[in-house]
Scaffold this motif. Sequence first.
Motif, PDB file in Angstrom:
ATOM      1  N   LYS A 145       0.807  -1.449  -0.152  1.00 22.23           N
ATOM      2  CA  LYS A 145       0.028  -0.105  -0.025  1.00 22.23           C
ATOM      3  C   LYS A 145       1.015   1.260   0.127  1.00 22.23           C
ATOM      4  O   LYS A 145       0.344   2.267  -0.417  1.00 22.23           O
ATOM      5  N   ILE A 146       1.927   1.139   0.778  1.00 22.12           N
ATOM      6  CA  ILE A 146       2.994   2.508   0.838  1.00 22.12           C
ATOM      7  C   ILE A 146       4.178   1.846   0.789  1.00 22.12           C
ATOM      8  O   ILE A 146       4.705   0.821   1.152  1.00 22.12           O
ATOM      9  N   LYS A 186       0.052   5.346  -5.323  1.00 27.46           N
ATOM     10  CA  LYS A 186       0.415   4.970  -4.033  1.00 27.46           C
ATOM     11  C   LYS A 186       1.409   5.894  -3.372  1.00 27.46           C
ATOM     12  O   LYS A 186       2.010   6.776  -4.022  1.00 27.46           O
ATOM     13  N   LYS A 187       1.253   5.884  -2.131  1.00 28.35           N
ATOM     14  CA  LYS A 187       2.067   6.710  -1.076  1.00 28.35           C
ATOM     15  C   LYS A 187       3.603   6.448  -1.022  1.00 28.35           C
ATOM     16  O   LYS A 187       3.930   5.186  -0.727  1.00 28.35           O
ATOM     17  N   THR A 188       4.278   7.310  -0.892  1.00 27.08           N
ATOM     18  CA  THR A 188       5.900   7.182  -0.906  1.00 27.08           C
ATOM     19  C   THR A 188       6.296   7.895   0.461  1.00 27.08           C
ATOM     20  O   THR A 188       5.968   9.396   0.353  1.00 27.08           O
ATOM     21  N   VAL A 189       6.964   7.624   1.164  1.00 27.60           N
ATOM     22  CA  VAL A 189       7.414   8.424   2.411  1.00 27.60           C
ATOM     23  C   VAL A 189       9.033   8.110   2.610  1.00 27.60           C
ATOM     24  O   VAL A 189       9.558   6.940   2.060  1.00 27.60           O
ATOM     25  N   CYS A 205      -3.308   5.885   5.709  1.00 27.51           N
ATOM     26  CA  CYS A 205      -3.008   4.813   4.587  1.00 27.51           C
ATOM     27  C   CYS A 205      -3.612   3.554   4.756  1.00 27.51           C
ATOM     28  O   CYS A 205      -3.536   2.585   3.961  1.00 27.51           O
ATOM     29  N   ILE A 216       4.534   6.225  -7.393  1.00 30.03           N
ATOM     30  CA  ILE A 216       3.849   7.479  -7.808  1.00 30.03           C
ATOM     31  C   ILE A 216       2.852   7.255  -8.887  1.00 30.03           C
ATOM     32  O   ILE A 216       1.620   7.468  -8.775  1.00 30.03           O
ATOM     33  N   ILE A 231       8.694  15.116  -1.786  1.00 32.07           N
ATOM     34  CA  ILE A 231       8.068  13.723  -1.056  1.00 32.07           C
ATOM     35  C   ILE A 231       8.329  14.096   0.570  1.00 32.07           C
ATOM     36  O   ILE A 231       9.495  14.389   0.857  1.00 32.07           O
ATOM     37  N   GLN A 232       7.322  13.752   1.014  1.00 28.74           N
ATOM     38  CA  GLN A 232       7.240  14.105   2.585  1.00 28.74           C
ATOM     39  C   GLN A 232       8.246  13.178   3.172  1.00 28.74           C
ATOM     40  O   GLN A 232       8.717  12.011   2.591  1.00 28.74           O
ATOM     41  N   LEU A 270       2.592   9.814   9.277  1.00 29.28           N
ATOM     42  CA  LEU A 270       2.659  10.091   7.927  1.00 29.28           C
ATOM     43  C   LEU A 270       1.743   8.956   7.330  1.00 29.28           C
ATOM     44  O   LEU A 270       0.967   9.167   6.187  1.00 29.28           O
ATOM     45  N   VAL A 271       1.662   7.657   7.894  1.00 28.36           N
ATOM     46  CA  VAL A 271       0.979   6.811   7.006  1.00 28.36           C
ATOM     47  C   VAL A 271      -0.347   6.237   7.773  1.00 28.36           C
ATOM     48  O   VAL A 271      -0.957   5.383   7.483  1.00 28.36           O
TER      49      VAL A 271
END
Length: 358
Positions: free
Chosen positions: A72-73, A106-109, A148, A102, A132-133, A144-145
């Motif tokens: 998911k991330i 989906k989210k990237t940290v 998500c 991206i 990106i955060q 941050l997640v």
Amino acid sequence: MYVYSQEVLKDTEIIGSKMLITYLDEDSEKVGEITETLRSRGIYFRAVPKSDELCAKNDYVSEAEREIDACKITVVVLSKTFFEERNLKMRNVTWYEIGRVIGLGKKTVLYFLDIPREKVDEYIHRTPVRQIQGCRTTEELFTLVDKCNIMENLFYSDTEINRYASPRIFYVKLTTVFNVFRKNIETMRAHLSRFEPEEKSDKEVLAEFLQELACGCTVFRFNRKDNLDKSHTPYMAESDMIPKDYPVNFKYTKPQLLEYSTAKDIFATVKSDLILPIHTILGVDFKPFIAIKKRSKFKREHITELLKMNFNTDDLSVRDVFTLTDEKLQRAYFLLELATASGEGLNVGNKVNYLFPM
């Protein structure tokens, strides 16, 4: 209301899915502190170290893509070592992987392992990840997640117990089926007509009701101490857990219309999935519920009447039905057609359902 089917879920099928963590193999020792914290909280994750040798393999890119697709991330760990000139190839591979994440929406940290806050811009201002955060502690990462819906198996208040006990938990999906009767529709329509001038059709009433109906279950414990014998002594601490609703990330699931009925008394058949964690040795004590929103246009009596008609009884104590209103939902807890074990619960009746290990 009865169980139609039961199946064991794979990790990737569980609501919330997993977190992917990528990092340099050289940073494994420092990253170990991060992954140990994730394990203690029961976070579903996959950690993938990078090295020149690994990235040079023919199947590396396709394998990395599969990992990204299944999660998911993605958390990308960046360190001073990562930005050294000798690691240029691995940086380029990492930028490609982030681009894929991206591209999939989906989210990237970014996780800055040993780069001071005031030095971050010097390292990333000319890279594709500068917008990106980022974070530098596990608590910042969790913040941050948080939205998500990453599966977090935090079953116990004691994280040390959680660390070794959570790997013993697997998930089962129970598909439940129940009927909405024509009498239910008539009662709900009469109630709605007091607030809405236009009379709705049967199908419109059902659609509005299902939109506000929620189904789920509260898990109380993995068995009970007084039910366990001496052979279970090593697992006694694992029977004390944090009661919570499941599916854990969404608290409940929305029921779905299966089919309309041609029977005189039944208007439609509806299904809903319950997702339960089960201890491989102790099983699980839980109690399902159906609910409507706290400020719903429907009344709590509508869901208790639904239970009466599905269980063909005016005495709801037979199913140990108990109603409870919290900050969001008006709930009606009940017993399913399963083997049961007595238990105190949390002011939601005297009995809970018990599902054996599989």
